[in-house]
Design an enzyme around this catalytic site. Structure first.
Site, short mmCIF file in Angstrom:
data_model
loop_
_atom_site.label_atom_id
_atom_site.label_comp_id
_atom_site.label_asym_id
_atom_site.label_seq_id
_atom_site.Cartn_x
_atom_site.Cartn_y
_atom_site.Cartn_z
N CYS A 2 -2.30 -1.72 6.25
CA CYS A 2 -2.57 -2.09 7.63
C CYS A 2 -3.91 -2.82 7.77
O CYS A 2 -4.82 -2.62 6.98
CB CYS A 2 -2.62 -0.84 8.50
SG CYS A 2 -1.34 0.37 8.18
N ARG A 27 -1.94 -8.50 3.93
CA ARG A 27 -1.92 -7.10 3.55
C ARG A 27 -0.56 -6.45 3.78
O ARG A 27 -0.28 -5.38 3.25
CB ARG A 27 -3.00 -6.33 4.34
CG ARG A 27 -4.41 -6.81 4.07
CD ARG A 27 -5.38 -6.29 5.10
NE ARG A 27 -5.62 -4.87 4.96
CZ ARG A 27 -6.58 -4.33 4.23
NH1 ARG A 27 -7.40 -5.11 3.56
NH2 ARG A 27 -6.75 -3.02 4.16
N TRP A 74 1.49 -1.03 9.00
CA TRP A 74 2.52 -0.86 7.99
C TRP A 74 3.01 0.57 8.13
O TRP A 74 2.26 1.51 7.91
CB TRP A 74 1.94 -1.13 6.60
CG TRP A 74 2.94 -1.20 5.49
CD1 TRP A 74 3.85 -2.19 5.26
CD2 TRP A 74 3.08 -0.26 4.42
NE1 TRP A 74 4.56 -1.93 4.12
CE2 TRP A 74 4.11 -0.75 3.59
CE3 TRP A 74 2.46 0.93 4.08
CZ2 TRP A 74 4.53 -0.07 2.44
CZ3 TRP A 74 2.86 1.60 2.94
CH2 TRP A 74 3.89 1.10 2.13
N ASN A 98 -6.01 2.99 9.70
CA ASN A 98 -5.34 2.78 8.43
C ASN A 98 -5.35 4.09 7.66
O ASN A 98 -6.31 4.86 7.75
CB ASN A 98 -6.08 1.73 7.58
CG ASN A 98 -5.98 0.34 8.15
OD1 ASN A 98 -5.26 0.11 9.11
ND2 ASN A 98 -6.72 -0.59 7.56
N GLY A 99 -4.31 4.32 6.85
CA GLY A 99 -4.31 5.52 6.02
C GLY A 99 -3.48 6.64 6.63
O GLY A 99 -2.61 6.43 7.48
N GLU A 478 6.29 -7.37 -15.98
CA GLU A 478 5.69 -8.06 -14.84
C GLU A 478 6.66 -9.07 -14.24
O GLU A 478 6.76 -9.21 -13.02
CB GLU A 478 4.40 -8.75 -15.29
CG GLU A 478 3.80 -9.74 -14.30
CD GLU A 478 3.31 -9.10 -13.02
OE1 GLU A 478 2.87 -9.85 -12.14
OE2 GLU A 478 3.38 -7.86 -12.87
N LYS A 482 7.94 -9.02 -10.36
CA LYS A 482 7.78 -10.16 -9.46
C LYS A 482 9.11 -10.52 -8.79
O LYS A 482 9.17 -10.78 -7.59
CB LYS A 482 7.24 -11.38 -10.21
CG LYS A 482 5.77 -11.32 -10.50
CD LYS A 482 4.95 -11.52 -9.23
CE LYS A 482 3.49 -11.22 -9.47
NZ LYS A 482 3.21 -9.79 -9.58
N GLU A 485 10.04 -7.89 -6.23
CA GLU A 485 9.15 -7.86 -5.08
C GLU A 485 9.51 -8.89 -4.02
O GLU A 485 9.54 -8.57 -2.83
CB GLU A 485 7.70 -8.12 -5.53
CG GLU A 485 7.01 -6.94 -6.17
CD GLU A 485 5.58 -7.28 -6.55
OE1 GLU A 485 4.69 -6.46 -6.27
OE2 GLU A 485 5.35 -8.36 -7.14
N HIS A 501 19.46 0.35 -27.05
CA HIS A 501 19.45 1.79 -26.75
C HIS A 501 19.87 2.07 -25.32
O HIS A 501 19.50 3.10 -24.75
CB HIS A 501 18.06 2.38 -27.03
CG HIS A 501 17.67 2.32 -28.47
ND1 HIS A 501 18.18 3.18 -29.42
CD2 HIS A 501 16.82 1.49 -29.13
CE1 HIS A 501 17.67 2.88 -30.60
NE2 HIS A 501 16.83 1.86 -30.45
N LYS A 601 -0.30 -5.51 0.44
CA LYS A 601 -1.16 -6.08 -0.61
C LYS A 601 -1.96 -5.00 -1.32
O LYS A 601 -2.06 -4.97 -2.53
CB LYS A 601 -2.10 -7.12 0.02
CG LYS A 601 -3.01 -7.82 -0.98
CD LYS A 601 -2.22 -8.60 -2.00
CE LYS A 601 -3.11 -9.33 -2.98
NZ LYS A 601 -2.33 -9.94 -4.08
#
Length: 606
Positions: A2, A27, A74, A98-99, A478, A482, A485, A501, A601
């Site tokens: 947020c 963010r 958020w 925030n939080g 990675e 990506k 996301e 496997h 973010k």
């Protein structure tokens, strides 16, 4: 996470705050709102969705006043509705937050027992009610805040606006970042300096556990119990221009193209301009290090996995990589004299910050690899290895990732030379290879049209597999992250040797398999895995160099030929093509490459 803004100014506050919130869109958020104070009255506007929705509300019903607070939320407690959007108001008090307030349930029960009626599902509303109750009982806003802080548990940052107090904001933080901007007869508050860049460069960063009384004339900072403390005013290096997209469609595209410069700047920061040798940060400047523990989350974790290969092979130091969210809560056994490296783009990721604190409590020396020098992790670590990527606005990390990889490789070379693992000739050879990476990345970017063509096909897949061995394995992880996301396509990264496997059962003619295969010591074994994919009809997308393409490519493959590089530094280069594939797949699908759904973010909540 947020975004928070606050303004005490002589100008209309709402347009300034809306502009500041736009700079915090990177963010991630799903609702937004603002409140202002005029005399004894609070005025509030809120909307679910993006800032355009709030802007429409403001156009229809403008906010008066020169003092206010704003927020992009958020969702955590409660869905992303207008009712749950911040600011939350109780009587004379408005709050943006925030939080998470961990003990909000017991505080809410206490308030409900007194007859308080809540209008949202959020934990934030308890803060507004507790402060309003204290003010109605005759306490000043400052005294009410001093009494409230010890009652709250959790990780949070919030800003308070009080009716009848047009020259007052109260700001507080605990494990969640908050910055105060000092102007000429003005004052501002923001989640980070980016929000405040066009307004002022004079910044006071609150420390963990601080709260502050902010007025146009200045800032007073206190600790939990109301004890005054001094915090240094700094000149921020963040400029307003850094928040622009320029001629690019998305911040992500812009930041992918900024990587040659970001890598070069990071190299210049960590390499001595005279000798070319890398600087070893203080906590690592020891004759022997029994063990290095790397703690990180998300993309930074994959950079840490790559760092482990380098630190063990080049420096000969035993290294483990831990997910910060797991490390912080388990009984880790760490040796005396060990070093913990915390890796974070923002320097504010809560799990990584808590893992850093856990390591310090266990007696470890600590090093931060961060992109923000004023961040909490940077301030709390014993030493800092600063990446020089500049502000990164796309939620999916790009230039910060390659800067982290560059920092890790430079550090491993320096430690390898110091401990005698590398000869000076080999160390110099690797430093030259690192110095050449920005140019090689530039060559990859010149060929991006081929990635765009392949990504169009990739965008219509349901599942994608990424394979790599050795130093390429973390980059495969990675690449899959990506794609997940920003396109919402299911993707998995695997060590190529693990394919047989289990994952081999998934491979058929509908399954694209992205293979990272530079010509290195793992190439031959990777080639055998590619043969296994082809035998089952898998569609191979091959990332390799010219020699690898000559030996491995077949006519049905999509082959992207990368420039030749020293195999040790190949992960930095090969991180770029997987970014391009994900980005152009997102463009093809029409998803939001900069602000993918449900993501933020910097994750500053648990």
């Amino acid at each position: 996470m947020c975004g928070i803004v606050g303004a005490l100014t002589g100008r209309p506050a709402a347009p300034l705050m809306l502009d500041a919130l736009r700079r915090l869109e990177y963010r991630g958020y799903d609702s937004a709102g603002m409140a202002t104070v005029v005399g004894d009255a609070l005025h509030r506007r809120r909307a679910a969705g993006k800032l355009a929705e709030l802007e429409a509300v403001l156009a229809a019903d403008p906010l008066p006043g020169t003092s206010g607070i704003g927020h992009t939320r958020w969702a955590t407690h409660g869905p992303p509705t207008a009712e749950n959007a911040h600011p939350h108001v109780a009587g004379r008090v408005a709050v943006v937050h925030n939080g998470i307030i961990e003990n909000h349930a017991e505080l809410k029960a206490e308030l409900k027992a007194e007859g308080v009626v809540f209008t949202s599902d959020t934990d934030t509303e308890v803060v507004a009610h507790l402060l309003d109750r204290a003010i109605r009982a005759g306490q000043t806003p400052q005294a009410a805040m001093a009494a409230l802080m010890p009652r709250l548990t959790g990780a949070f940052a919030f800003v308070v606006l009080v009716a009848g107090e047009e020259d007052l904001l109260i700001a507080a933080r605990r494990a969640s970042p908050l910055a105060i901007g000092v102007g000429d007869g003005e004052a501002f508050v923001g989640s980070d300096a980016v929000a405040l860049a066009p307004l002022t460069r004079r910044i006071v960063y609150l420390e963990d556990g601080d709260w502050a009384v902010v007025r146009r004339s200045g800032v007073q900072v206190f600790r939990d119990a109301g004890v005054p403390v001094q915090r240094r005013e700094q000149i921020s290096t963040v400029s307003a221009a850094m928040a622009g997209k320029g001629n690019y469609r998305h911040f992500m595209e812009k930041e992918i193209h900024e990587q040659p410069e970001a890598i070069a700047h990071t190299l210049h920061a960590v390499l001595d301009s005279g000798t070319g040798a890398a600087t070893i940060p203080a906590p690592l400047d020891a004759a022997t290090i029994p063990k290095i523990t790397i703690v990180a989350a998300g993309t930074s974790y994959y950079a840490g996995l790559t760092g482990r290969y380098w630190l063990e092979s080049l420096a000969g130091i035993a290294t483990e990589v831990e997910l910060a969210s797991e490390f912080r809560d388990r009984d880790a056994v760490l040796p005396e004299g060990g070093v913990t490296i915390a890796v974070s783009q923002s320097g504010e990721s809560l799990d990584t910050l808590m893992a850093l604190r856990r390591a310090k409590a266990l007696g470890q020396k600590t090093l931060a690899i961060v992109n923000v020098p004023e961040s909490t992790i940077a301030r709390e670590a014993d030493g800092v290895l600063l990446t020089r990527a500049g502000p990164e606005f796309g939620v999916a990390s790009t230039k910060a990732t390659t800067a982290q990889l560059t920092a890790f490789c430079s550090l491993a070379v320096a430690l390898g030379r110091k401990h005698g693992r590398l000869s000076e000739e080999r160390a110099a050879e690797l430093r030259r290879a690192l110095a050449g990476v920005p140019g090689r990345v530039g060559e990859v970017l010149q060929r991006e049209a081929q990635y765009q063509r392949v990504a169009r096909e990739l965008a219509h897949s349901r599942d994608v597999l990424y394979l790599g061995r050795g130093l390429s394995y973390p980059i495969a992880l990675e690449g899959a992250l990506k794609l997940k996301e920003i396109t919402y396509i299911h993707a998995e990264g695997y060590a190529a040797g693990e394919m047989k496997h289990g994952p081999i059962a998934l491979i058929d003619e509908k399954m694209p398999v992205v293979v990272l295969a530079p010509s290195d010591g793992w190439f031959e074994k990777t080639a055998s895995n590619v043969a296994e994919v082809r035998a089952r009809g898998g569609r191979v997308i091959l990332l390799t160099d010219a020699a690898g393409a000559e030996r491995l490519a077949e006519k049905d493959d999509h082959v992207m030929i990368l420039p030749d590089v020293e195999p040790v530094v190949a992960p930095i280069l090969y991180a770029v093509p997987v970014q391009l594939l994900a980005y152009y797949a997102a463009v093809e699908k029409g998803t939001d490459a900069d602000q993918p759904r449900n993501l933020a973010k910097s994750v500053t909540v648990e």
